[in-house]
Write a protein that holds these residues in place. Structure first.
Motif, PDB file in Angstrom:
ATOM      1  N   VAL A  82      14.173  49.205   7.515  1.00 33.62           N
ATOM      2  CA  VAL A  82      13.981  50.608   7.864  1.00 33.62           C
ATOM      3  C   VAL A  82      12.984  50.650   9.016  1.00 33.62           C
ATOM      4  O   VAL A  82      11.993  49.910   9.021  1.00 33.62           O
ATOM      5  N   SER A  84      10.044  51.172  11.322  1.00 33.71           N
ATOM      6  CA  SER A  84       8.632  51.503  11.212  1.00 33.71           C
ATOM      7  C   SER A  84       7.913  50.916  12.416  1.00 33.71           C
ATOM      8  O   SER A  84       8.378  49.949  13.024  1.00 33.71           O
ATOM      9  N   LYS A 245      21.480  61.968  10.497  1.00 27.74           N
ATOM     10  CA  LYS A 245      20.971  63.015   9.617  1.00 27.74           C
ATOM     11  C   LYS A 245      21.270  62.642   8.160  1.00 27.74           C
ATOM     12  O   LYS A 245      22.310  62.077   7.834  1.00 27.74           O
ATOM     13  N   GLN A 247      19.896  60.383   6.455  1.00 29.25           N
ATOM     14  CA  GLN A 247      19.692  58.959   6.179  1.00 29.25           C
ATOM     15  C   GLN A 247      18.367  58.500   6.774  1.00 29.25           C
ATOM     16  O   GLN A 247      17.856  59.095   7.718  1.00 29.25           O
ATOM     17  N   VAL A 248      17.821  57.427   6.205  1.00 32.14           N
ATOM     18  CA  VAL A 248      16.636  56.832   6.821  1.00 32.14           C
ATOM     19  C   VAL A 248      17.069  56.084   8.083  1.00 32.14           C
ATOM     20  O   VAL A 248      18.193  55.579   8.154  1.00 32.14           O
ATOM     21  N   THR A 250      17.629  53.082  10.313  1.00 36.16           N
ATOM     22  CA  THR A 250      17.746  51.669   9.977  1.00 36.16           C
ATOM     23  C   THR A 250      17.832  50.811  11.227  1.00 36.16           C
ATOM     24  O   THR A 250      18.180  51.274  12.312  1.00 36.16           O
ATOM     25  N   LEU A 279       7.164  54.463   7.023  1.00 30.87           N
ATOM     26  CA  LEU A 279       8.566  54.467   7.392  1.00 30.87           C
ATOM     27  C   LEU A 279       8.881  55.744   8.153  1.00 30.87           C
ATOM     28  O   LEU A 279       8.415  56.823   7.801  1.00 30.87           O
ATOM     29  N   ASP A 281      11.347  58.813   9.696  1.00 31.15           N
ATOM     30  CA  ASP A 281      12.421  59.629   9.137  1.00 31.15           C
ATOM     31  C   ASP A 281      13.054  60.445  10.254  1.00 31.15           C
ATOM     32  O   ASP A 281      12.477  60.609  11.333  1.00 31.15           O
ATOM     33  N   THR A 282      14.244  60.958   9.978  1.00 33.71           N
ATOM     34  CA  THR A 282      14.991  61.707  10.997  1.00 33.71           C
ATOM     35  C   THR A 282      14.830  63.218  10.841  1.00 33.71           C
ATOM     36  O   THR A 282      15.557  63.977  11.476  1.00 33.71           O
ATOM     37  N   VAL A 283      13.889  63.641  10.016  1.00 34.07           N
ATOM     38  CA  VAL A 283      13.631  65.081   9.860  1.00 34.07           C
ATOM     39  C   VAL A 283      12.430  65.439  10.733  1.00 34.07           C
ATOM     40  O   VAL A 283      12.577  65.804  11.890  1.00 34.07           O
ATOM     41  N   GLY A 364       6.703  58.035  13.331  1.00 35.99           N
ATOM     42  CA  GLY A 364       6.325  58.102  11.933  1.00 35.99           C
ATOM     43  C   GLY A 364       5.366  59.243  11.676  1.00 35.99           C
ATOM     44  O   GLY A 364       4.921  59.938  12.592  1.00 35.99           O
ATOM     45  N   SER A 365       4.988  59.425  10.414  1.00 33.63           N
ATOM     46  CA  SER A 365       4.084  60.518  10.052  1.00 33.63           C
ATOM     47  C   SER A 365       2.688  60.336  10.621  1.00 33.63           C
ATOM     48  O   SER A 365       1.905  61.290  10.681  1.00 33.63           O
TER      49      SER A 365
END
Length: 419
Positions: A82, A84, A245, A247-248, A250, A279, A281-283, A364-365
């Motif tokens: 995933v 990162s 969308k 999905q994580v 990859t 990790l 994300d696509t949001v 990432g966040s």
């Protein structure tokens, strides 16, 4: 009574959760290096040896095949994970054939001041950012003989910030060089033309990689049953990054290697811990897509980035197993992008044969991420099928990378949060 302790002997065999995978860059092809290895964060791996065999049609009076003979050996397989930050940078450098370039923040003042100029005759007509002092004498503010890279220019007064493909610096580190007219967005933001000084407090920063011509191979190890299953001579043959969308995000890294051995002694001096970056994300992490400077009108549904070594292969010979050497081939880059159809902007660009930069960004966040850029892409095979009722039409385009004048097909910029 209350029992304490654990049951032993319950495992039917070695467990995936306790079987670390690590790697190191080889200094000599097909030779596991000493020194420090890096542990990987993965969702799976499939590296395995492939023995080529032959059973000769030997004539005999028994109805049985002759002895099977070894004719070749190679390694292939994938590492999956995933996305990162910082986790797969070495393998991205491997498929791109270059090293990451980190240019620290350089801030303009009276010494150095940054003068931007288009079609600079002193530098063969390139656009330049020239560093000088208050007497208009040259200052070596930049690294000397810096190679091609992506840099971020932030102009203090206008507030403009943009990412630009830089051809490098002059041998004295006095100027950054760009293709002719590349700095026009910066001139427009400043309300200037031709030649101007960036305001005091403006910054230049670089943290990126552009495809080059370095060859890199890796040793990958799996620690099992107290020993090391070691795969050597691994070239990164392809990397595919999938953003979709729901999905994580990859990443799949495909290797072509030379040989496998089972080693009882740890050749490493240390193994770095796996990265701990969050990790992606696509949001909230998806930062958008740009096609020739503009985002598609409809929401992005997916983006697939493929970096492959075209016409790569191994050189083999007699007298030993595995390969004698490797052919790295040439980089082939592409993006496949899906988005809700709203207008014919990209179809019109396809019809005109337009070329330009196409990029996708994710973070990432923690604010750290990547911008993946086809530097001189062209759209092929646009389609927007009407597949059924009660559905929104989805456009699919394929973007193929083409080299810029002087070279450069694909770049990745690290996104770093503002301090």
């Amino acid at each position: 009574m209350a029992y304490t302790g654990a049951t032993t002997g319950y495992a039917a065999g070695e467990q995936t959760n306790t079987s670390p995978v690590d790697y190191a860059l080889e200094t000599t092809y097909n030779t596991a290096p000493g020194g420090t290895y890096q542990r990987l964060r993965i969702t799976g791996e499939s590296l395995a040896v492939q023995d080529g065999t032959s059973t000769p049609d030997e004539i005999n009076d028994l109805p049985e095949d002759a002895e099977t003979v070894l004719t070749s050996r190679s390694v292939s397989g994938s590492v999956n994970g995933v996305l990162s930050y910082g986790t797969f940078d070495d393998f991205l450098a491997g498929v791109l054939g270059n090293d990451w370039v980190s240019l620290p923040v350089i801030t303009s003042s009276t010494n150095p001041a940054f003068q931007i100029r288009t079609n600079n005759p002193s530098y063969n007509g390139y656009d330049t950012i020239w560093s000088h002092d208050s007497t208009m004498s040259s200052v070596s503010a930049f690294p000397k003989s810096l190679g091609p890279c992506y840099i971020t220019l932030t102009e203090k007064t206008s507030g403009y910030s943009g990412v630009f493909y830089c051809l490098g610096t002059d041998p004295n580190g006095q100027a950054l060089l760009f293709t002719t007219n590349a700095l026009q967005p910066l001139f427009s933001a400043m309300g200037k033309t031709g030649l101007a000084d960036m305001s005091s407090g403006s910054t230049v920063q670089g943290n990126a990689i552009v495809n080059g011509k370095l060859g890199k191979t890796f040793t990958v190890r799996k620690k099992l049953a107290g020993e090391w299953q070691t795969f050597t001579g691994n070239m990164v043959n392809q990397i595919q990054i999938q953003l979709q969308k729901g999905q994580v995000p990859t990443i799949q890294i495909d290797f072509v290697g030379s040989d496998q051995s089972i080693v009882t002694v740890d050749v490493s001096s240390a193994v770095n811990s796996a990265t701990k970056s969050p990790l992606m994300d696509t949001v909230g992490g998806f930062m958008g897509c740009s096609i020739f400077g503009n985002a598609p009108a409809g929401c992005i549904q997916s983006a697939t980035i493929t970096l492959a070594r075209n016409n790569s292969g191994q050189d083999t010979g007699m007298g030993h197993v595995g390969a004698c050497g490797v052919q790295f081939g040439s980089l082939k880059s592409s993006m496949d992008i899906e988005y809700f159809f709203k207008d014919f902007t990209e179809f019109t660009a396809w019809q005109a044969g337009k070329k330009g930069a196409v990029s996708v960004s994710i973070k990432g966040s923690d604010g750290y991420g990547y911008q993946f850029s086809v530097l001189n892409g062209r759209i092929f095979n646009p389609k927007n099928p009407i597949s059924g009722k009660n559905a929104t039409i989805v456009t699919t385009i394929s973007v193929t990378g083409n080299p810029l004048p002087g070279g450069g097909t694909f770049a990745i910029s690290r996104i770093v949060p503002s301090s």
